[in-house]
Design a protein around this motif. Structure first.
Motif, short mmCIF file in Angstrom:
data_model
loop_
_atom_site.label_atom_id
_atom_site.label_comp_id
_atom_site.label_asym_id
_atom_site.label_seq_id
_atom_site.Cartn_x
_atom_site.Cartn_y
_atom_site.Cartn_z
N GLY A 187 -47.83 32.79 102.23
CA GLY A 187 -46.58 33.42 101.83
C GLY A 187 -45.87 34.18 102.93
N LYS A 188 -46.42 34.19 104.11
CA LYS A 188 -45.84 34.97 105.20
C LYS A 188 -44.67 34.23 105.85
CE LYS A 188 -47.10 37.56 109.30
NZ LYS A 188 -48.17 37.94 110.22
N TYR A 189 -44.73 32.93 105.91
CA TYR A 189 -43.71 32.15 106.59
C TYR A 189 -42.95 31.29 105.58
CZ TYR A 189 -46.50 33.48 110.58
OH TYR A 189 -47.19 34.19 111.52
N GLU A 190 -41.63 31.31 105.69
CA GLU A 190 -40.77 30.49 104.84
C GLU A 190 -39.91 29.65 105.77
OE1 GLU A 190 -39.41 28.62 101.82
OE2 GLU A 190 -40.79 30.26 101.45
N LEU A 191 -40.18 28.37 105.82
CA LEU A 191 -39.49 27.50 106.77
C LEU A 191 -38.30 26.78 106.14
CD1 LEU A 191 -42.59 25.99 108.55
CD2 LEU A 191 -41.18 27.88 109.29
N ARG A 192 -38.18 26.82 104.83
CA ARG A 192 -37.07 26.11 104.17
C ARG A 192 -35.88 27.04 104.00
NH1 ARG A 192 -38.80 23.21 98.99
NH2 ARG A 192 -37.15 21.78 99.62
N LYS A 204 -33.68 28.10 106.21
CA LYS A 204 -33.38 29.04 107.29
C LYS A 204 -32.21 28.52 108.12
CE LYS A 204 -36.64 31.90 106.43
NZ LYS A 204 -36.38 33.24 106.00
N ARG A 205 -31.45 29.44 108.64
CA ARG A 205 -30.34 29.09 109.52
C ARG A 205 -30.65 29.52 110.94
NH1 ARG A 205 -24.82 29.42 106.32
NH2 ARG A 205 -25.63 28.96 104.26
N LYS A 206 -29.83 29.12 111.84
CA LYS A 206 -30.04 29.45 113.24
C LYS A 206 -29.98 30.97 113.41
CE LYS A 206 -28.35 28.39 117.82
NZ LYS A 206 -27.35 27.66 118.62
N GLY A 207 -31.01 31.51 114.02
CA GLY A 207 -31.06 32.95 114.24
C GLY A 207 -31.88 33.69 113.21
N ASP A 208 -32.18 33.11 112.05
CA ASP A 208 -33.00 33.76 111.03
C ASP A 208 -34.46 33.72 111.47
OD1 ASP A 208 -30.78 34.14 109.52
OD2 ASP A 208 -31.18 32.52 108.11
N THR A 209 -35.22 34.75 111.08
CA THR A 209 -36.65 34.75 111.40
C THR A 209 -37.42 34.02 110.31
OG1 THR A 209 -37.04 36.83 110.25
CG2 THR A 209 -36.45 36.96 112.58
N ILE A 210 -38.56 33.44 110.69
CA ILE A 210 -39.37 32.74 109.70
C ILE A 210 -40.34 33.66 109.02
CG2 ILE A 210 -39.15 30.50 110.84
CD1 ILE A 210 -41.97 30.88 111.93
N CYS A 211 -40.56 34.87 109.55
CA CYS A 211 -41.47 35.83 108.93
C CYS A 211 -40.77 36.50 107.75
CB CYS A 211 -41.90 36.91 109.92
SG CYS A 211 -43.25 36.42 110.96
N GLU A 212 -41.49 36.58 106.64
CA GLU A 212 -40.94 37.22 105.45
C GLU A 212 -41.31 38.70 105.37
OE1 GLU A 212 -38.84 35.96 103.12
OE2 GLU A 212 -38.69 34.22 104.42
N TRP A 213 -42.43 39.12 106.03
CA TRP A 213 -42.86 40.50 105.95
C TRP A 213 -43.48 40.94 107.22
CZ3 TRP A 213 -48.36 40.28 105.31
CH2 TRP A 213 -48.83 39.09 104.77
#
Length: 74
Positions: free
Chosen positions: A58-63, A65-74
């Motif tokens: 649950g830490k990474y959300e790869l779906r 996302k836009r350019k510049g957004d981080t993949i880490c959720e927490w």
């Protein structure tokens, strides 16, 4: 005409390899090296992968996302 050749000569090295491979269980012996490798492959490696999976669940959300957004959720 296509078909099997009557003058087919089988390679003796391949025949020997086939025989050894098909009867491998007859010649297996438990040695300290085999026991250690079995413990590594059946216990340690799956344990490490399970630990990593539970810690990053649950830490990474790869779906989405836009350019510049981080993949880490927490």
């Amino acid at each position: 005409m296509a078909g099997p050749s009557k003058s087919l000569v089988l390679d003796p090295a391949y025949q020997k390899y086939y025989e050894i491979n098909s009867n491998r269980y007859k010649y297996f012996r438990w040695t300290p090296r085999h026991a250690w490798l079995s413990v590594i492959y059946m216990g340690v490696i799956p344990g490490i992968l399970t630990y990593i999976a539970y810690n990053t669940e649950g830490k990474y959300e790869l779906r989405g996302k836009r350019k510049g957004d981080t993949i880490c959720e927490w």
